[in-house]
Design a protein around this motif. Structure first.
Motif, PDB file in Angstrom:
ATOM      1  N   ASN A 221      47.678  40.209  51.684  1.00 16.21           N
ATOM      2  CA  ASN A 221      47.448  39.847  50.283  1.00 16.21           C
ATOM      3  C   ASN A 221      46.025  40.194  49.875  1.00 16.21           C
ATOM      4  OD1 ASN A 221      49.946  37.785  49.764  1.00 16.21           O
ATOM      5  ND2 ASN A 221      49.141  37.542  51.837  1.00 16.21           N
ATOM      6  N   VAL A 222      45.872  40.869  48.719  1.00 17.85           N
ATOM      7  CA  VAL A 222      44.549  41.113  48.157  1.00 17.85           C
ATOM      8  C   VAL A 222      44.520  40.435  46.787  1.00 17.85           C
ATOM      9  CG1 VAL A 222      44.006  43.180  49.450  1.00 17.85           C
ATOM     10  CG2 VAL A 222      45.278  43.398  47.328  1.00 17.85           C
ATOM     11  N   ALA A 223      43.542  39.551  46.598  1.00 14.51           N
ATOM     12  CA  ALA A 223      43.540  38.669  45.425  1.00 14.51           C
ATOM     13  C   ALA A 223      42.195  38.705  44.716  1.00 14.51           C
ATOM     14  CB  ALA A 223      43.855  37.236  45.846  1.00 14.51           C
ATOM     15  N   ALA A 224      42.255  38.743  43.386  1.00 16.49           N
ATOM     16  CA  ALA A 224      41.064  38.644  42.552  1.00 16.49           C
ATOM     17  C   ALA A 224      41.124  37.331  41.774  1.00 16.49           C
ATOM     18  CB  ALA A 224      40.981  39.827  41.595  1.00 16.49           C
ATOM     19  N   VAL A 225      40.104  36.503  41.911  1.00 13.99           N
ATOM     20  CA  VAL A 225      40.041  35.233  41.192  1.00 13.99           C
ATOM     21  C   VAL A 225      39.509  35.501  39.791  1.00 13.99           C
ATOM     22  CG1 VAL A 225      39.026  32.930  41.120  1.00 13.99           C
ATOM     23  CG2 VAL A 225      39.710  33.927  43.316  1.00 13.99           C
ATOM     24  N   GLU A 226      40.351  35.291  38.775  1.00 14.56           N
ATOM     25  CA  GLU A 226      39.942  35.502  37.380  1.00 14.56           C
ATOM     26  C   GLU A 226      39.330  34.241  36.776  1.00 14.56           C
ATOM     27  OE1 GLU A 226      42.866  39.111  36.000  1.00 14.56           O
ATOM     28  OE2 GLU A 226      43.392  37.077  35.372  1.00 14.56           O
ATOM     29  N   SER A 227      39.788  33.089  37.234  1.00 14.97           N
ATOM     30  CA  SER A 227      39.220  31.805  36.811  1.00 14.97           C
ATOM     31  C   SER A 227      39.698  30.765  37.816  1.00 14.97           C
ATOM     32  CB  SER A 227      39.690  31.430  35.401  1.00 14.97           C
ATOM     33  OG  SER A 227      41.055  31.058  35.411  1.00 14.97           O
ATOM     34  N   ARG A 228      39.302  29.531  37.647  1.00 10.40           N
ATOM     35  CA  ARG A 228      39.750  28.487  38.572  1.00 10.40           C
ATOM     36  C   ARG A 228      41.234  28.193  38.404  1.00 10.40           C
ATOM     37  NH1 ARG A 228      36.329  26.223  41.774  1.00 10.40           N
ATOM     38  NH2 ARG A 228      37.834  24.565  42.209  1.00 10.40           N
ATOM     39  N   GLU A 229      41.833  28.684  37.328  1.00  6.93           N
ATOM     40  CA  GLU A 229      43.254  28.432  37.069  1.00  6.93           C
ATOM     41  C   GLU A 229      44.119  29.682  37.206  1.00  6.93           C
ATOM     42  OE1 GLU A 229      40.972  27.750  34.461  1.00  6.93           O
ATOM     43  OE2 GLU A 229      40.533  25.764  35.302  1.00  6.93           O
ATOM     44  N   ARG A 230      43.525  30.845  37.546  1.00  5.10           N
ATOM     45  CA  ARG A 230      44.309  32.083  37.517  1.00  5.10           C
ATOM     46  C   ARG A 230      43.839  33.073  38.588  1.00  5.10           C
ATOM     47  NH1 ARG A 230      47.803  34.495  33.953  1.00  5.10           N
ATOM     48  NH2 ARG A 230      47.848  36.786  33.952  1.00  5.10           N
TER      49      ARG A 230
ATOM     50  N   LEU B  88      37.983  45.572  53.438  1.00  6.71           N
ATOM     51  CA  LEU B  88      38.654  44.274  53.451  1.00  6.71           C
ATOM     52  C   LEU B  88      38.141  43.458  54.635  1.00  6.71           C
ATOM     53  CD1 LEU B  88      42.338  45.280  52.584  1.00  6.71           C
ATOM     54  CD2 LEU B  88      40.562  44.398  51.048  1.00  6.71           C
ATOM     55  N   GLU B  89      37.495  42.339  54.350  1.00  2.00           N
ATOM     56  CA  GLU B  89      36.849  41.585  55.421  1.00  2.00           C
ATOM     57  C   GLU B  89      36.967  40.083  55.194  1.00  2.00           C
ATOM     58  OE1 GLU B  89      32.856  42.985  55.335  1.00  2.00           O
ATOM     59  OE2 GLU B  89      32.348  41.956  53.475  1.00  2.00           O
ATOM     60  N   ASN B  90      36.817  39.354  56.300  1.00  2.00           N
ATOM     61  CA  ASN B  90      36.780  37.884  56.317  1.00  2.00           C
ATOM     62  C   ASN B  90      37.943  37.237  55.574  1.00  2.00           C
ATOM     63  OD1 ASN B  90      33.415  38.589  55.866  1.00  2.00           O
ATOM     64  ND2 ASN B  90      34.178  37.708  57.764  1.00  2.00           N
ATOM     65  N   PRO B  91      39.164  37.608  55.957  1.00  2.74           N
ATOM     66  CA  PRO B  91      40.312  36.995  55.273  1.00  2.74           C
ATOM     67  C   PRO B  91      40.561  35.572  55.749  1.00  2.74           C
ATOM     68  CG  PRO B  91      41.094  38.337  57.083  1.00  2.74           C
ATOM     69  CD  PRO B  91      39.593  38.543  57.014  1.00  2.74           C
TER      70      PRO B  91
ATOM     71  N   LEU C  45      46.084  49.586  49.040  1.00  3.51           N
ATOM     72  CA  LEU C  45      46.934  48.712  49.830  1.00  3.51           C
ATOM     73  C   LEU C  45      48.084  49.468  50.482  1.00  3.51           C
ATOM     74  CD1 LEU C  45      47.070  45.764  50.661  1.00  3.51           C
ATOM     75  CD2 LEU C  45      48.459  45.302  48.635  1.00  3.51           C
ATOM     76  N   ASP C  46      48.524  50.572  49.891  1.00  5.03           N
ATOM     77  CA  ASP C  46      49.574  51.372  50.509  1.00  5.03           C
ATOM     78  C   ASP C  46      49.103  52.012  51.808  1.00  5.03           C
ATOM     79  OD1 ASP C  46      47.792  52.974  49.122  1.00  5.03           O
ATOM     80  OD2 ASP C  46      49.305  54.417  48.486  1.00  5.03           O
ATOM     81  N   ARG C  47      47.795  52.175  51.972  1.00  6.93           N
ATOM     82  CA  ARG C  47      47.229  52.733  53.199  1.00  6.93           C
ATOM     83  C   ARG C  47      46.765  51.648  54.161  1.00  6.93           C
ATOM     84  NH1 ARG C  47      42.184  54.008  54.907  1.00  6.93           N
ATOM     85  NH2 ARG C  47      41.249  53.486  52.890  1.00  6.93           N
ATOM     86  N   LEU C  48      46.041  50.641  53.637  1.00  8.51           N
ATOM     87  CA  LEU C  48      45.489  49.594  54.491  1.00  8.51           C
ATOM     88  C   LEU C  48      46.541  48.549  54.869  1.00  8.51           C
ATOM     89  CD1 LEU C  48      42.031  49.063  52.755  1.00  8.51           C
ATOM     90  CD2 LEU C  48      42.472  50.143  54.956  1.00  8.51           C
ATOM     91  N   GLY C  49      47.542  48.350  54.004  1.00  9.38           N
ATOM     92  CA  GLY C  49      48.563  47.348  54.286  1.00  9.38           C
ATOM     93  C   GLY C  49      49.261  47.542  55.623  1.00  9.38           C
ATOM     94  N   PRO C  50      49.839  48.730  55.885  1.00 11.12           N
ATOM     95  CA  PRO C  50      50.521  48.909  57.178  1.00 11.12           C
ATOM     96  C   PRO C  50      49.563  48.866  58.359  1.00 11.12           C
ATOM     97  CG  PRO C  50      50.498  50.960  55.905  1.00 11.12           C
ATOM     98  CD  PRO C  50      50.032  49.873  54.981  1.00 11.12           C
ATOM     99  N   LEU C  51      48.301  49.279  58.160  1.00 11.88           N
ATOM    100  CA  LEU C  51      47.314  49.225  59.233  1.00 11.88           C
ATOM    101  C   LEU C  51      47.069  47.780  59.657  1.00 11.88           C
ATOM    102  CD1 LEU C  51      45.168  50.900  60.869  1.00 11.88           C
ATOM    103  CD2 LEU C  51      43.561  50.335  59.031  1.00 11.88           C
ATOM    104  N   ILE C  52      46.907  46.892  58.667  1.00 12.65           N
ATOM    105  CA  ILE C  52      46.661  45.481  58.979  1.00 12.65           C
ATOM    106  C   ILE C  52      47.946  44.810  59.471  1.00 12.65           C
ATOM    107  CG2 ILE C  52      45.910  43.267  58.019  1.00 12.65           C
ATOM    108  CD1 ILE C  52      44.305  44.961  55.930  1.00 12.65           C
TER     109      ILE C  52
ATOM    110  N   CYS D  71      41.685  43.759  42.773  1.00 14.27           N
ATOM    111  CA  CYS D  71      42.807  43.987  43.702  1.00 14.27           C
ATOM    112  C   CYS D  71      43.495  45.328  43.432  1.00 14.27           C
ATOM    113  CB  CYS D  71      43.796  42.837  43.649  1.00 14.27           C
ATOM    114  SG  CYS D  71      44.525  42.506  42.044  1.00 14.27           S
ATOM    115  N   ASP D  72      43.414  45.853  42.214  1.00 15.35           N
ATOM    116  CA  ASP D  72      44.046  47.135  41.902  1.00 15.35           C
ATOM    117  C   ASP D  72      43.312  48.308  42.539  1.00 15.35           C
ATOM    118  OD1 ASP D  72      46.130  46.083  40.328  1.00 15.35           O
ATOM    119  OD2 ASP D  72      44.777  45.884  38.619  1.00 15.35           O
ATOM    120  N   ALA D  73      42.034  48.113  42.856  1.00 13.83           N
ATOM    121  CA  ALA D  73      41.241  49.194  43.430  1.00 13.83           C
ATOM    122  C   ALA D  73      41.463  49.359  44.929  1.00 13.83           C
ATOM    123  CB  ALA D  73      39.761  48.952  43.153  1.00 13.83           C
ATOM    124  N   VAL D  74      42.091  48.389  45.573  1.00 15.14           N
ATOM    125  CA  VAL D  74      42.328  48.440  47.019  1.00 15.14           C
ATOM    126  C   VAL D  74      43.478  49.393  47.325  1.00 15.14           C
ATOM    127  CG1 VAL D  74      42.989  47.106  49.052  1.00 15.14           C
ATOM    128  CG2 VAL D  74      41.490  46.093  47.316  1.00 15.14           C
TER     129      VAL D  74
END
Length: 271
Positions: A186-195, A141-144, A166-173, A161-164
């Motif tokens: 927050n970990v986000a995957a852009v599916e389209s310009r609207e979603r 996880l970089e350049n947020p 987050l249960d491990r990295l979330g508390p660390l960050i 975002c499902d591959a992250v």
């Protein structure tokens, strides 16, 4: 003393609401909030919400927020929509993060969350840096981006975002010294310009089905980068939110919220 409560939820993010606007309720402490939020020994929730008469003439009521670990929060988007449904009419709500405006509808509510803040000291960060693309990383996880939408968030754009983990990295960050007030992740995957697809590690609570302020923070951070349009659907594990923001204006969030049930408890058993 027996105290009434209302259990509410917004996209599966659930709350114990204590309404002190018309009945006397003792002062809520971190210990009481933590015990109420316990899913085995208490009522169980992600956040405890207290409503009081407003101290501000510009507001109709005051909303105070406690996380499941007993820590305080300045804003909660899903709780704001739930409170809109409880109030049942357009209202101005005073919070520690500022004044917000809520409008209930048919099974959904809209919330004017106010304008986002991007300056490093407003997030806040421990020292100055560019909040559009921060020169930091935690493993993959970089350049947020970083933004305050009533509470502090960092937003990572990822391919899946499902591959992250987050249960491990979330508390660390969340607890990194870079964030003097801790931070929502927050970990986000852009599916389209609207979603956007989103998962959130909430400060003081952990993984939740949905995070309203996380959806707002993620949307505006990706809008700043030109990755999505100014009105987007944010899909979280618990459901979808509609987020709209035009540069310099307030964020408007719209989504479902509902009352689950009502009950009461003996205050002394939780204090």
């Amino acid at each position: 003393m027996r105290v009434p409560f209302i259990k509410m939820q917004g996209l599966g993010n659930d709350f114990v609401v204590l309404d002190a606007r018309e009945c006397e309720i003792p002062a809520l402490t971190a210990d009481v909030a933590r015990h109420l939020a316990d899913r085995r020994l208490g009522i169980g929730c992600d956040q405890v919400i207290r409503l009081d008469p407003s101290e501000d003439d510009a507001a109709d009521t005051r909303m105070s927020i406690w996380n499941a670990d007993g820590s305080g929060a300045s804003a909660c988007g899903n709780a704001s929509r739930a409170i809109a449904m409880l109030i049942g009419e357009p209202a101005a709500v005073q919070t520690d993060g500022g004044l917000i405006r809520v409008t209930p509808g048919d099974g959904v509510a809209s919330v004017d969350m106010g304008a986002p803040r991007f300056e490093w000291q407003d997030v806040p960060l421990a020292y100055a840096m560019d909040t559009l693309s921060m020169p930091v990383a935690w493993e993959e996880l970089e350049n947020p981006g970083a933004v305050n939408v009533g509470n502090p968030h960092v937003v990572f754009a990822v391919s899946d975002c499902d591959a992250v983990q987050l249960d491990r990295l979330g508390p660390l960050i969340e607890n990194d010294p870079l964030f003097p007030e801790r931070v929502n992740v927050n970990v986000a995957a852009v599916e389209s310009r609207e979603r956007i697809r989103l998962r959130v590690w909430e400060r003081g609570t952990g993984l939740t089905q949905a995070c309203g302020t996380g959806a707002c923070a993620t949307a505006v951070a990706l809008m700043r980068c030109g990755l999505v349009d100014r009105s987007v659907t944010v899909a979280l594990p618990g459901g979808e939110l509609e987020i709209a923001w035009h540069d310099g204006g307030p964020i408007v969030m719209t989504g479902a919220a509902a009352e689950s049930f009502r009950g009461s408890f003996e205050w002394d058993e939780y204090s």
